[in-house]
Design an enzyme around this catalytic site. Structure first.
Site, mmCIF file in Angstrom:
data_model
loop_
_atom_site.group_PDB
_atom_site.id
_atom_site.type_symbol
_atom_site.label_atom_id
_atom_site.label_comp_id
_atom_site.label_asym_id
_atom_site.label_seq_id
_atom_site.Cartn_x
_atom_site.Cartn_y
_atom_site.Cartn_z
ATOM 1 N NE ARG A 5 -2.280 -7.040 -8.195
ATOM 2 C CZ ARG A 5 -2.458 -8.359 -8.302
ATOM 3 N NH1 ARG A 5 -3.641 -8.841 -8.658
ATOM 4 N NH2 ARG A 5 -1.472 -9.190 -8.071
ATOM 5 N NE ARG B 276 -7.351 -13.500 -8.596
ATOM 6 C CZ ARG B 276 -8.028 -14.289 -9.420
ATOM 7 N NH1 ARG B 276 -9.344 -14.384 -9.349
ATOM 8 N NH2 ARG B 276 -7.393 -14.971 -10.347
ATOM 9 N N GLY B 277 -7.409 -10.567 -11.597
ATOM 10 C CA GLY B 277 -7.431 -11.216 -12.897
ATOM 11 C C GLY B 277 -7.306 -10.178 -13.991
ATOM 12 C CB ALA B 278 -4.931 -9.875 -16.813
ATOM 13 C CG ASN C 53 -0.283 -16.677 -15.252
ATOM 14 O OD1 ASN C 53 -1.243 -15.899 -15.363
ATOM 15 N ND2 ASN C 53 -0.445 -17.909 -14.814
ATOM 16 C CE LYS C 54 -1.321 -14.588 -8.761
ATOM 17 N NZ LYS C 54 -1.106 -13.314 -8.048
ATOM 18 C CG ASP D 1 -1.650 -11.298 -14.400
ATOM 19 O OD1 ASP D 1 -2.505 -10.600 -13.839
ATOM 20 O OD2 ASP D 1 -1.540 -12.526 -14.218
ATOM 21 C CD GLN E 226 -4.241 -16.103 -5.944
ATOM 22 O OE1 GLN E 226 -3.552 -17.054 -5.544
ATOM 23 N NE2 GLN E 226 -3.736 -14.891 -6.126
#
Length: 385
Positions: free
Chosen positions: A98, A64-66, A263-264, A253, A212
């Site tokens: 995603r 995960r993570g852009a 973003n999250k 993201d 996270q």
């Protein structure tokens, strides 16, 4: 197909297990991931032998993570090509795994373009697969280099906005080496401040519902010897009110053409709090996260995650509670409906600055962001203000 094997992580040094790596055992090439769903309890590697396994790893947040998703997408195309699978089908499934993180589609397209260009130039499928792998490895290296430059620029900006050091930084979600080919985005800035003795405290939001921050950012902060404190997302307001936050640092993201930042989920409330309390709200992201084809925040597709992520708590080492539907520990009555967007969108007027490897945009406007993006393509950018 995918299989797993565990590796112990009992010492206190930064992990030597990379978040992602390409390997070529005798049975054929594979993509090996550090399974982030198992952290911090154990460091387990997930071995993907095809694109469907990687798609599942992406959807389950094992990777995960852009920035890292972009790297994974490129390697996924290379893996499909090297193993003789349908490259276009693999690329399409990976790019759609995603929807919000634009880096994923960028990485997939970069490797697929290299593959197609080699075929168009007269190369065979083996040469085209090699070209896709070269493109993926180049993206991986570029992201590591971008991480270094973002950390340098971000620290310089912090020192400009907050002279004297002793920074107390609030961060959300996870933006360190676990999301990057290098040391990360926003976390890398905090880490740079720590290394030069200018980080007083890293405030770590838990980042509900998948934690996270608690599981991953606290894990990285502890292993790097940083002074950090974990808090529930809902406690952030009391920190601001007490004057305990000097700056907010988050990743992204997707950044729309107007400077809106996806973003999250939970990032937008922090931006509102930061504006009310006159605290800088800084976004740190590579230029691959900027999407000039997405006009504004309303045009960003926000991923909706399964409701059981809210109605259950998953613990990597805990026994499951019946396995329906997510295998976690229920925390809400059976049948409870849950609203679970993976991201929220912060409008540009609430963002103090966007830090990229090529420069800093502040104030955040569509014109300044377009200038930075265009300049990066021409190779003549520095800092835009």
């Amino acid at each position: 197909m995918a299989d797993q094997h565990a590796q112990s992580g009992e010492d206190s040094r930064p992990t030597e297990i990379p978040a992602i790596r390409w390997d070529e055992p005798p049975e054929g090439p594979v993509l090996v991931l550090l399974d982030q769903t198992r952290l911090p309890a154990e460091e387990v590697e997930l071995v993907c032998t095809d694109a469907p396994a990687l798609v599942e790893a992406i959807r389950s947040l094992a990777v995960r993570g852009a920035p890292l998703l972009g790297i994974a997408g490129a390697y996924g195309v290379a893996l499909a090509a090297a193993r003789g699978f349908d490259v276009d089908a693999a690329a399409d499934s990976l790019a759609g795994a995603r929807p919000t993180a634009v880096n994923l589609a960028v990485g997939v397209q970069r490797a697929r373009s290299a593959y197609r260009a080699e075929l168009a130039g007269g190369g065979d499928v083996e040469q085209a697969a090699a070209a896709a792998l070269v493109a993926a490895r180049a993206l991986h290296e570029e992201d590591a280099e971008a991480s270094v430059r973002m950390a340098e620029r971000g620290l310089a900006l912090l020192d400009e906005l907050l002279p004297g050091g002793g920074h107390r930084i609030l961060t959300h979600c996870n933006t360190g080496a676990l999301v990057s080919g290098g040391e990360g985005t926003a976390f890398a800035v905090a880490q740079a401040a720590h290394r030069v003795g200018r980080l007083r405290r890293l405030w770590v939001d838990e980042t509900r519902p998948l934690l996270q921050g608690a599981r991953l950012t606290a894990y990285e902060a502890a292993r790097n010897g940083m002074a950090y404190t974990l808090l529930t997302d809902s406690a952030a307001g009391s920190l601001f009110a007490a004057g305990e936050v000097d700056a907010v640092l988050i990743g992204a993201d997707r950044i729309a053409a107007d400077g809106s930042v996806a973003n999250k989920v939970g990032s937008y409330p922090l931006a509102v709090l930061a504006r009310y309390h006159h605290v800088p709200f800084i976004v740190v992201a590579p230029l691959t996260t900027v999407d000039p084809d997405t006009a504004d925040g309303a045009s960003i597709e926000v991923e909706q995650r399964p409701g059981f992520e809210v109605t259950e708590i998953a613990a990597p080492q805990a026994p499951t509670a019946g396995g329906e539907p997510g295998g976690g520990i229920p925390v809400a009555p059976l049948g409870t409906q849950a609203y679970n967007p993976a991201f929220d969108v912060t409008p540009p007027e609430l963002v103090t600055a966007i830090v990229t490897e090529e420069g800093v945009v502040s104030p955040v406007t569509a014109e300044a962001l377009a200038e930075l993006y265009a300049g990066s393509r021409a190779g003549d950018v520095d800092v835009v203000k």
